[in-house]
Design a protein around this motif. Structure first.
Motif, short mmCIF file in Angstrom:
data_model
loop_
_atom_site.label_atom_id
_atom_site.label_comp_id
_atom_site.label_asym_id
_atom_site.label_seq_id
_atom_site.Cartn_x
_atom_site.Cartn_y
_atom_site.Cartn_z
N VAL A 16 105.52 0.50 34.80
CA VAL A 16 104.34 1.33 34.01
C VAL A 16 104.36 0.44 32.82
CG1 VAL A 16 104.47 3.67 35.04
CG2 VAL A 16 106.28 2.92 33.25
N ASP A 17 103.10 0.18 32.41
CA ASP A 17 102.50 -0.26 31.17
C ASP A 17 102.43 0.88 30.36
OD1 ASP A 17 101.75 -1.46 28.86
OD2 ASP A 17 99.65 -1.89 29.84
N THR A 18 103.51 0.81 29.33
CA THR A 18 103.60 2.30 28.46
C THR A 18 103.28 2.19 26.93
OG1 THR A 18 105.86 2.47 29.93
CG2 THR A 18 105.72 3.83 27.97
N THR A 19 103.00 3.17 26.69
CA THR A 19 102.43 3.44 25.14
C THR A 19 103.14 4.57 24.80
OG1 THR A 19 100.39 2.31 25.25
CG2 THR A 19 100.92 3.76 23.30
N VAL A 20 104.03 4.84 23.73
CA VAL A 20 104.74 5.94 23.23
C VAL A 20 104.50 5.95 21.58
CG1 VAL A 20 106.92 7.17 23.05
CG2 VAL A 20 106.73 5.60 24.76
N GLN A 21 104.03 6.98 21.29
CA GLN A 21 103.78 7.46 19.78
C GLN A 21 104.03 8.73 19.63
OE1 GLN A 21 99.41 6.48 20.28
NE2 GLN A 21 98.99 8.46 19.47
N PRO A 22 104.42 8.90 18.11
CA PRO A 22 104.60 10.34 17.56
C PRO A 22 103.29 11.10 17.54
CG PRO A 22 104.68 8.78 15.80
CD PRO A 22 104.31 7.82 17.19
N LEU A 23 103.51 12.49 17.40
CA LEU A 23 102.47 13.36 17.12
C LEU A 23 102.99 14.16 16.16
CD1 LEU A 23 101.94 14.78 20.73
CD2 LEU A 23 100.47 13.14 19.43
N PHE A 24 101.98 14.19 15.07
CA PHE A 24 102.29 14.66 13.83
C PHE A 24 101.82 16.09 13.52
CE2 PHE A 24 102.10 10.20 13.62
CZ PHE A 24 103.04 9.82 12.75
N ASP A 25 102.43 17.08 12.42
CA ASP A 25 102.05 18.31 12.08
C ASP A 25 100.87 18.11 10.95
OD1 ASP A 25 103.60 18.07 10.04
OD2 ASP A 25 104.98 19.45 10.67
N GLU A 26 100.25 19.05 10.49
CA GLU A 26 99.37 19.08 9.42
C GLU A 26 99.98 18.31 8.05
OE1 GLU A 26 99.76 22.09 10.97
OE2 GLU A 26 97.93 21.58 12.20
N GLN A 27 101.55 18.47 7.92
CA GLN A 27 102.20 17.98 7.02
C GLN A 27 102.58 16.51 7.01
OE1 GLN A 27 103.02 21.12 8.25
NE2 GLN A 27 101.75 22.01 6.60
N GLY A 28 102.14 15.89 8.21
CA GLY A 28 102.55 14.61 8.42
C GLY A 28 104.13 14.33 8.91
N ILE A 73 106.75 14.22 12.09
CA ILE A 73 106.67 14.26 13.43
C ILE A 73 107.13 15.19 14.27
CG2 ILE A 73 107.81 12.59 15.28
CD1 ILE A 73 107.95 10.33 13.26
N VAL A 74 106.39 15.77 15.05
CA VAL A 74 107.01 16.96 15.95
C VAL A 74 107.23 16.82 17.28
CG1 VAL A 74 105.76 18.67 14.14
CG2 VAL A 74 104.42 17.68 16.14
N GLU A 75 106.85 15.85 18.07
CA GLU A 75 107.08 15.42 19.20
C GLU A 75 106.57 13.93 19.65
OE1 GLU A 75 105.28 17.87 22.18
OE2 GLU A 75 103.36 18.14 21.23
N TYR A 76 106.63 13.61 20.58
CA TYR A 76 106.30 12.17 21.15
C TYR A 76 105.61 12.38 22.49
CZ TYR A 76 110.02 10.86 17.92
OH TYR A 76 110.75 10.73 16.82
N ILE A 77 104.39 11.40 22.50
CA ILE A 77 103.64 11.47 23.70
C ILE A 77 103.67 10.18 24.29
CG2 ILE A 77 101.54 10.82 22.59
CD1 ILE A 77 100.07 12.63 24.55
N SER A 78 103.88 9.98 25.86
CA SER A 78 103.89 8.76 26.49
C SER A 78 102.80 8.80 27.52
CB SER A 78 105.59 8.64 27.12
OG SER A 78 105.36 7.42 27.97
N ILE A 79 102.03 7.76 27.32
CA ILE A 79 100.92 7.39 28.03
C ILE A 79 101.12 6.20 28.96
CG2 ILE A 79 98.30 7.23 28.42
CD1 ILE A 79 98.15 8.84 25.68
N ARG A 80 101.06 6.25 30.19
CA ARG A 80 101.46 4.88 30.84
C ARG A 80 100.60 4.80 32.11
NH1 ARG A 80 105.50 8.41 29.93
NH2 ARG A 80 105.24 9.62 31.89
N ARG A 81 100.40 3.45 32.35
CA ARG A 81 99.42 3.03 33.60
C ARG A 81 100.43 2.47 34.61
NH1 ARG A 81 97.65 -1.37 35.23
NH2 ARG A 81 95.52 -1.60 36.73
N VAL A 82 100.33 3.06 35.83
CA VAL A 82 101.19 2.07 36.97
C VAL A 82 100.52 0.90 37.03
CG1 VAL A 82 102.03 2.49 39.11
CG2 VAL A 82 101.88 4.50 37.72
N ILE A 83 101.30 -0.06 37.08
CA ILE A 83 101.10 -1.43 37.33
C ILE A 83 101.42 -2.19 38.58
CG2 ILE A 83 100.29 -1.90 35.00
CD1 ILE A 83 102.82 -3.50 34.45
N ASN A 84 102.19 -1.15 39.58
CA ASN A 84 102.58 -1.87 40.89
C ASN A 84 101.66 -2.79 41.25
OD1 ASN A 84 104.65 -0.12 40.18
ND2 ASN A 84 105.15 0.88 42.29
#
Length: 139
Positions: free
Chosen positions: A92-104, A106-117
């Protein structure tokens, strides 16, 4: 705008492998494509460490770099082999980034991947694209 956002999200859900984790890396969400790809059910994955799909050949330094980057509030990208429930390998070609609350915070992380087999098996196309990239940026 709401209708467009919903269409974009629907399109992404169909082609991208998406998951979220808490701050410790435990899975809080996986989309259908993640389950289909790995062979795990949503119930089996939720609450588990994301490392459940980690391929043993990936150096720990790769994940340290990723964690150091996202904990600083930045986006990390990389190409990583993973392994599904039945032992099937997928890359997978992976991008991971933090997700923030209103105060800035980090409350969790999201990973968005594309399968490149498919790219792995079409080495000629991959090599051609790399040559074009290198030629462009060597100027």
């Amino acid at each position: 705008m709401q209708a467009i956002n919903a269409k974009v999200l629907t399109a992404l859900e169909k082609v991208m492998v998406i998951s979220t984790t808490d701050l410790q890396g435990n899975i809080t969400y996986v989309n259908e494509l993640f389950c289909k790809l790995t062979g795990y059910t949503q119930e089996e994955l939720l609450g588990q460490p994301h490392s459940v799909v980690r391929h043993p050949s990936v150096p720990k330094s790769t994940y340290k770099q990723m964690w150091d980057t996202i904990k600083q509030g930045e986006i990390w990208t990389g190409v990583i082999p993973n392994v599904g429930k039945g032992g099937g390998l997928y890359v997978v070609d992976t991008t991971v980034q933090p997700l923030f609350d209103e105060q800035g915070n980090i409350v969790e992380y999201i990973s968005i991947r594309r399968v490149i087999n498919d790219l792995m098996s079409d080495f000629e196309a991959l090599e051609f694209s790399k040559e074009q990239f290198d030629e462009h940026y060597d100027r």
